[in-house]
Design a protein around this motif. Sequence first.
Motif, PDB file in Angstrom:
ATOM      1  N   VAL A 171       0.948  -0.931   0.034  1.00  0.00           N
ATOM      2  CA  VAL A 171       0.003   0.177   0.122  1.00  0.00           C
ATOM      3  C   VAL A 171       1.056   1.258   0.106  1.00  0.00           C
ATOM      4  N   LYS A 172       0.565   2.138  -1.129  1.00  0.00           N
ATOM      5  CA  LYS A 172       1.528   3.289  -1.134  1.00  0.00           C
ATOM      6  C   LYS A 172       0.413   4.609  -0.994  1.00  0.00           C
ATOM      7  N   GLY A 173       0.702   5.441   0.058  1.00  0.00           N
ATOM      8  CA  GLY A 173      -0.323   6.601   0.231  1.00  0.00           C
ATOM      9  C   GLY A 173       0.175   7.853  -0.591  1.00  0.00           C
ATOM     10  N   PHE A 174      -0.770   8.581  -0.980  1.00  0.00           N
ATOM     11  CA  PHE A 174      -0.471   9.982  -1.712  1.00  0.00           C
ATOM     12  C   PHE A 174      -1.225  10.999  -0.955  1.00  0.00           C
ATOM     13  N   PHE A 175      -0.527  12.059  -0.501  1.00  0.00           N
ATOM     14  CA  PHE A 175      -1.360  13.071   0.446  1.00  0.00           C
ATOM     15  C   PHE A 175      -1.457  14.310  -0.411  1.00  0.00           C
ATOM     16  N   ASP A 176      -2.774  14.754  -0.476  1.00  0.00           N
ATOM     17  CA  ASP A 176      -3.046  15.967  -1.264  1.00  0.00           C
ATOM     18  C   ASP A 176      -3.273  17.058  -0.095  1.00  0.00           C
ATOM     19  N   PRO A 177      -2.207  18.056  -0.083  1.00  0.00           N
ATOM     20  CA  PRO A 177      -2.419  18.936   0.837  1.00  0.00           C
ATOM     21  C   PRO A 177      -3.685  20.061   1.074  1.00  0.00           C
ATOM     22  N   ASP A 178      -4.171  20.315  -0.121  1.00  0.00           N
ATOM     23  CA  ASP A 178      -5.257  21.123  -0.300  1.00  0.00           C
ATOM     24  C   ASP A 178      -6.494  20.568   0.372  1.00  0.00           C
ATOM     25  N   SER A 179      -6.898  19.310   0.303  1.00  0.00           N
ATOM     26  CA  SER A 179      -8.149  18.819   0.684  1.00  0.00           C
ATOM     27  C   SER A 179      -7.650  17.763   1.859  1.00  0.00           C
ATOM     28  N   ASN A 180      -6.279  17.815   2.201  1.00  0.00           N
ATOM     29  CA  ASN A 180      -6.028  16.705   3.488  1.00  0.00           C
ATOM     30  C   ASN A 180      -6.624  15.454   3.140  1.00  0.00           C
ATOM     31  N   THR A 181      -6.494  14.915   1.825  1.00  0.00           N
ATOM     32  CA  THR A 181      -6.854  13.501   1.460  1.00  0.00           C
ATOM     33  C   THR A 181      -5.883  12.743   1.065  1.00  0.00           C
ATOM     34  N   ILE A 182      -5.771  11.339   1.577  1.00  0.00           N
ATOM     35  CA  ILE A 182      -4.974  10.566   1.145  1.00  0.00           C
ATOM     36  C   ILE A 182      -5.657   9.512   0.170  1.00  0.00           C
ATOM     37  N   SER A 183      -4.947   9.336  -0.828  1.00  0.00           N
ATOM     38  CA  SER A 183      -5.246   8.555  -1.990  1.00  0.00           C
ATOM     39  C   SER A 183      -4.253   7.361  -1.913  1.00  0.00           C
ATOM     40  N   TYR A 184      -4.822   6.071  -2.482  1.00  0.00           N
ATOM     41  CA  TYR A 184      -3.810   4.901  -2.351  1.00  0.00           C
ATOM     42  C   TYR A 184      -3.849   4.273  -3.600  1.00  0.00           C
ATOM     43  N   VAL A 185      -2.466   3.557  -3.695  1.00  0.00           N
ATOM     44  CA  VAL A 185      -2.308   2.356  -4.724  1.00  0.00           C
ATOM     45  C   VAL A 185      -2.176   1.329  -4.020  1.00  0.00           C
ATOM     46  N   VAL A 186      -2.790   0.203  -4.305  1.00  0.00           N
ATOM     47  CA  VAL A 186      -2.745  -0.996  -3.425  1.00  0.00           C
ATOM     48  C   VAL A 186      -2.367  -2.166  -4.673  1.00  0.00           C
ATOM     49  N   ARG A 187      -1.261  -2.661  -4.099  1.00  0.00           N
ATOM     50  CA  ARG A 187      -0.563  -3.986  -5.288  1.00  0.00           C
ATOM     51  C   ARG A 187      -1.020  -5.159  -4.674  1.00  0.00           C
ATOM     52  N   ASP A 188      -1.185  -6.020  -5.555  1.00  0.00           N
ATOM     53  CA  ASP A 188      -0.993  -7.498  -5.179  1.00  0.00           C
ATOM     54  C   ASP A 188       0.326  -7.889  -5.281  1.00  0.00           C
ATOM     55  N   PRO A 189       0.869  -8.330  -4.294  1.00  0.00           N
ATOM     56  CA  PRO A 189       2.084  -8.764  -4.155  1.00  0.00           C
ATOM     57  C   PRO A 189       2.683  -9.833  -4.861  1.00  0.00           C
ATOM     58  N   GLY A 190       1.676 -10.653  -5.394  1.00  0.00           N
ATOM     59  CA  GLY A 190       1.919 -11.862  -6.355  1.00  0.00           C
ATOM     60  C   GLY A 190       1.678 -11.513  -7.714  1.00  0.00           C
ATOM     61  N   SER A 191       1.532 -10.268  -8.244  1.00  0.00           N
ATOM     62  CA  SER A 191       1.360  -9.944  -9.646  1.00  0.00           C
ATOM     63  C   SER A 191       1.705  -8.337  -9.829  1.00  0.00           C
ATOM     64  N   THR A 192       1.554  -8.044 -10.837  1.00  0.00           N
ATOM     65  CA  THR A 192       1.325  -6.719 -11.181  1.00  0.00           C
ATOM     66  C   THR A 192       0.173  -5.924 -11.346  1.00  0.00           C
ATOM     67  N   ALA A 193      -0.940  -6.505 -10.694  1.00  0.00           N
ATOM     68  CA  ALA A 193      -2.261  -5.962 -10.676  1.00  0.00           C
ATOM     69  C   ALA A 193      -2.304  -5.034  -9.507  1.00  0.00           C
ATOM     70  N   CYS A 194      -3.132  -3.855  -9.784  1.00  0.00           N
ATOM     71  CA  CYS A 194      -3.335  -3.044  -8.501  1.00  0.00           C
ATOM     72  C   CYS A 194      -4.547  -2.163  -8.689  1.00  0.00           C
ATOM     73  N   ALA A 195      -5.097  -1.591  -7.565  1.00  0.00           N
ATOM     74  CA  ALA A 195      -6.114  -0.713  -7.416  1.00  0.00           C
ATOM     75  C   ALA A 195      -5.615   0.620  -7.031  1.00  0.00           C
ATOM     76  N   ILE A 196      -6.428   1.505  -7.183  1.00  0.00           N
ATOM     77  CA  ILE A 196      -6.470   3.021  -6.760  1.00  0.00           C
ATOM     78  C   ILE A 196      -7.813   3.275  -5.835  1.00  0.00           C
ATOM     79  N   ILE A 197      -7.502   3.880  -4.706  1.00  0.00           N
ATOM     80  CA  ILE A 197      -8.676   3.960  -3.914  1.00  0.00           C
ATOM     81  C   ILE A 197      -8.822   5.492  -3.637  1.00  0.00           C
TER      82      ILE A 197
END
Length: 293
Positions: A13-39
């Motif tokens: 899980v890698k978080g990305f912080f937006d200081p203007d809205s204090n929002t954290i978005s995430y890239v969530v990666r499957d450790p067994g493949s190259t597949a990921c999701a964004i939240i």
Amino acid sequence: MTLPVDMSVKPDVKGFFDPDSNTISYVVRDPGSTACAIIDPVMEFDPAAGRLTFGCADEMIDHIRDNGLTLEWIIETHVHADHLSGAPYIQDKLGGKIGIGEHVQTVQDTFGKIFNEGTEFQRDGSQFDALFADGDTYQIGGMTGFAMHTPGHTPACMVHVIGDAAFAGDTLFMPDGGSARADFPGGDAGQLYDSIQRVLTLPDDMRLFICHDYGPGGRAIAWETTIGEQRASNIHVGGGKTREEFIKFRTERDKQLAVPKLILPSLQVNMRAGEVPKDEDGNMMLKTPVNKL
């Protein structure tokens, strides 16, 4: 309902912080493949200039490309009222399906009236590629994620659980931040308490990633905690606080809170899966209803 928890799966899980809205978005990666999701991706909006920019989304896109990942899902935990979604911008660059809770239809109906949307605005969630019901599962490579309906902040809120990681949206903040407000149309403090109690039945050592942090007391911005830490020390619901105590506190607290500065553009865009509404000439255009919220 028995929740299909699998703590043996440990997504990256890698978080990305937006200081203007204090929002954290995430890239969530499957450790067994190259597949990921964004939240919960962010698109920046300058309300004074009426200008959209995509710095946060581009940072996530670069991360996915630089690591050779394949984007399979873009998940919205709810219809956000404090930032605009970057989902369609990212989807145009990387693909993936945009998903949200099925109760987005309730949100669309409520705010379709407030913004006086015409009959051309569909209130059936069809702007999204997938609508999740409580308990629905989905795949990210070899990982199985599932959605928990957690109404209270909004009717459509969901917590998404992927392996040993849960993504709380606005249902919970860090333990010293407590919980989100429940006074928006369709919100309910009692429902929020019940939803939080359900989330707290997840395993103690499950990682919990939150959507917003404001650095209470001047501490550094943070976005990862655990279910056990929340149950023990969350200032709004931890340590055995009762439903009645929470409702009283949350109701009184919400009366003191200012309206989010981006609520009007955010709701119009986010209930459309991140698409900005257009006028009859095809120009992007936002409305400002007066004395409606």
